[in-house]
Write a protein that holds these residues in place. Structure first.
Motif, PDB file in Angstrom:
ATOM      1  N   UNK A 346      34.503  -0.490 -28.734  1.00 21.47           N
ATOM      2  CA  UNK A 346      34.833   0.891 -28.372  1.00 21.47           C
ATOM      3  C   UNK A 346      36.253   0.964 -27.804  1.00 21.47           C
ATOM      4  N   UNK A 347      36.580   0.040 -26.917  1.00 23.50           N
ATOM      5  CA  UNK A 347      37.923  -0.006 -26.334  1.00 23.50           C
ATOM      6  C   UNK A 347      38.962  -0.297 -27.415  1.00 23.50           C
ATOM      7  N   UNK A 348      38.612  -1.189 -28.353  1.00 25.97           N
ATOM      8  CA  UNK A 348      39.547  -1.521 -29.435  1.00 25.97           C
ATOM      9  C   UNK A 348      39.854  -0.308 -30.303  1.00 25.97           C
ATOM     10  N   UNK A 349      38.838   0.512 -30.576  1.00 28.51           N
ATOM     11  CA  UNK A 349      39.051   1.711 -31.382  1.00 28.51           C
ATOM     12  C   UNK A 349      39.920   2.729 -30.644  1.00 28.51           C
ATOM     13  N   UNK A 350      39.729   2.854 -29.336  1.00 31.32           N
ATOM     14  CA  UNK A 350      40.597   3.732 -28.544  1.00 31.32           C
ATOM     15  C   UNK A 350      42.019   3.192 -28.521  1.00 31.32           C
ATOM     16  N   UNK A 351      42.140   1.866 -28.526  1.00 36.81           N
ATOM     17  CA  UNK A 351      43.461   1.241 -28.574  1.00 36.81           C
ATOM     18  C   UNK A 351      44.177   1.594 -29.871  1.00 36.81           C
ATOM     19  N   UNK A 352      43.447   1.560 -30.984  1.00 31.89           N
ATOM     20  CA  UNK A 352      44.044   1.918 -32.273  1.00 31.89           C
ATOM     21  C   UNK A 352      44.460   3.384 -32.281  1.00 31.89           C
ATOM     22  N   UNK A 353      43.632   4.243 -31.715  1.00 29.43           N
ATOM     23  CA  UNK A 353      43.987   5.666 -31.634  1.00 29.43           C
ATOM     24  C   UNK A 353      45.259   5.854 -30.812  1.00 29.43           C
ATOM     25  N   UNK A 354      45.363   5.127 -29.703  1.00 26.64           N
ATOM     26  CA  UNK A 354      46.547   5.198 -28.856  1.00 26.64           C
ATOM     27  C   UNK A 354      47.787   4.713 -29.603  1.00 26.64           C
ATOM     28  N   UNK A 355      47.659   3.563 -30.281  1.00 31.27           N
ATOM     29  CA  UNK A 355      48.789   3.021 -31.043  1.00 31.27           C
ATOM     30  C   UNK A 355      49.149   3.919 -32.224  1.00 31.27           C
TER      31      UNK A 355
END
Length: 565
Positions: A346-355
């Motif tokens: 979940x955190x990784x997907x939010x990281x991709x959205x942020x990037x």
């Protein structure tokens, strides 16, 4: 003519830290009297004086730190491609086909990053490396690549938000996904409203979590393979048979694996946001090696040992959206850890959205500066943030609310089609630009100093271009002859190959609009001096010698860390 323009015409490169913006003393006094809350909101106001003078604002507070660059290079954009889409790759290609596909793309991306490192160290650009297309290849190709890269990332924002809401369903599927999309969208807005600074701190936290999780998974996977789980000794039994769907299955992995590696080039964009881009870039390339070796190759190989390609819970074998990492841990009989790792995903997907927001507004600014888009996209506020471009990128994330619609699969299939092959064209252009620069140096008889030399040189760049072409051919083959013996349909074909006709339309459309029928910039006409990183070779060699002497005095453990990290 602005200060920046006059220096560039003389063949000098002025780092962004050398720019100084003078304002009226009265204005400064007024700002000092404002409260921090009021000052924050005033910072979004566009400073017309700065825009008219062509001056770019960059203070130490707005720069990325060296540790942030290392973390971004190590694990930024590691998300749905690895943690979720790898399930469909394994189910369609089998373990050997999956490893072969990932290995081919790993070789490709390694040489692409090397080429990009050589380009950005010689011709430092703040914010976007796509300018090399217009300088060293062709203006129309640059137009097509700018919009192509922008589309690649702008659709990743809603895709990542919906992917994050689907990940929540592992625990509770009663709540409408739209509610989670709204919550995650607000979080991403809160991070990116601070511009580059917010992106840097956000990605640093996300990256640390991902690094710890991947290393922990690797250790756990080895234990499970050796017989530490309820399945007992696993060994290599899940590698039989090694291939699924034969040659077509392996071809099908290439584009999906490329999607997993997409975003690796963001390290070069991030390095340009530091006070010392050259050193940051050198360190970032080392982190990218470990990113490829550990995060992708080691993780994928271990997954192939733990999860059989015909596991009914894998995406492709069912409608399940469970991560193969979670499946591997669950099959080992561990109860609590699957939920923990799902939280990491979940955190990784939010990281991709942020990037993706960062990777979207940078090309939008480049489009405006190159005259390929509306000028207001390049406007900077008082903190140096391209506020209009950021708002557009964030607004596009609202498409994520389609995740609550009954037509969500159709909408997102076409969104994925827009970004599917985009990275292939971008990587091809990076390698081509490096080759063109080196060839032009030979034609013009210039022996220019390169602060960073790409491993493999032009041979590595040629190899990466060949692999890119092979991936396009393989995807065309799979689009014509889908896996599973399905009959060819127009919708299926274009969903697999939509990015290619879009690039062609953009390229030909720009040619028709500008009536510039020149296919490429001739090597003898290429400008190799403007904006080049001017380095006194003797001073640089002397500094290098001094640095080596200091390096020799350090203990062995420091040398080992410095060489590899």
């Amino acid at each position: 003519m602005s200060f920046k323009e006059s220096n560039l015409e003389d063949g000098y490169s002025v780092s962004s830290s050398q720019f100084q913006v003078t304002t009226k003393q009265a204005s400064n006094d007024t700002r000092d009297k404002d409260s921090s809350f009021i000052s924050f909101f005033k910072s979004f106001k566009v400073d017309k004086t700065e825009i008219e003078n062509g001056v770019e604002v960059l203070t130490p507070e707005d720069s990325l730190r060296s540790y942030q660059i290392k973390l971004i290079a190590l694990s930024s954009c590691v998300g749905s491609g690895l943690f979720i889409s790898s399930a469909s790759i394994l189910s369609s290609a089998g373990p050997a086909g999956t490893v072969i596909g990932y290995s081919i793309v790993a070789v490709l991306i390694f040489f692409v990053v090397q080429a990009l490192g050589e380009l950005t160290s010689s011709y430092p650009v703040r914010g976007n490396f796509l300018i090399y297309n217009s300088r060293f290849i062709d203006e129309s190709w640059a137009f097509a690549m700018n919009w192509n890269y922008c589309m690649q990332w702008i659709v990743s924002i809603p895709l990542s938000l919906v992917g994050a809401s689907m990940t929540i369903q592992y625990w509770n599927d009663d709540i409408n996904p739209g509610a989670w999309v709204a919550i995650f969208w607000v979080c991403i807005c809160a991070i990116n409203i601070f511009g580059v600074k917010g992106y840097g701190y956000g990605e640093s936290v996300f990256s640390v979590i991902k690094v710890v999780a991947i290393i922990g998974f690797a250790i756990l996977a080895i234990i499970l393979i050796a017989g530490g789980g309820k399945q007992g000794y696993i060994g290599g039994k899940n590698w039989h048979p090694p291939f699924a769907n034969g040659f077509r299955g392996t071809c099908n992995t290439l584009v999906n694996a490329s999607f997993s590696f997409a975003g690796t080039e963001l390290a070069a964009i991030a390095a340009a946001e530091t006070s010392n881009p050259h050193k940051a870039l050198l360190k970032a390339t080392k982190q990218i090696f470990w990113r490829i070796a550990v995060f992708y190759m080691l993780s994928v190989i271990l997954l192939c040992f733990l999860v059989p390609y015909n596991d009914p819970k894998l995406l492709g074998n069912s409608n399940s959206s469970a991560s193969p990492f979670v499946i591997a841990i669950s099959n080992g009989g561990i109860n609590v850890l699957p939920s923990i790792f799902n939280a990491v995903i979940l955190i990784a997907l939010l990281s991709v959205a942020n990037a993706s927001v960062f990777a979207t507004y940078k090309p939008l600014v480049a489009l405006a500066e190159a005259g390929h888009g509306p000028k207001f996209l390049a406007y900077l506020d008082r903190k140096g943030r391209p506020i209009f471009s950021i708002v557009i990128a964030l607004a596009f994330g609202l498409i994520g609310f389609v995740g609550a619609s009954k037509n969500q699969e159709t909408v997102f299939a076409w969104l994925l089609a827009l970004s599917g092959l985009s990275c292939i064209f971008i990587w091809f252009s990076i390698s081509l630009a490096q080759i063109r620069v080196n060839y032009a140096c030979k034609v013009q008889g210039l022996d220019l100093y390169r602060p960073f030399r790409a491993i493999g040189g032009d041979y590595g760049a040629y190899l990466s271009m060949i692999i890119n072409v092979l991936i396009l051919i393989a995807q065309f083959y799979v689009a014509l002859y889908p896996i599973g013996g399905q009959s060819l349909q127009a919708s299926t074909f274009f969903q697999a190959y939509l990015a290619t006709p879009i690039v062609l339309v953009l390229y030909v459309g720009h040619k028709l609009w500008t009536r510039n029928w020149r296919m490429y910039i001739k090597a003898k006409d290429m400008d190799l001096l403007t904006g080049r990183n001017q380095v006194d070779v003797e001073v640089a060699l002397e500094e290098l010698h001094d640095e080596k002497q200091r390096w020799k005095q350090n203990p062995w453990w420091y040398k080992a860390v410095d060489v590899w990290c």
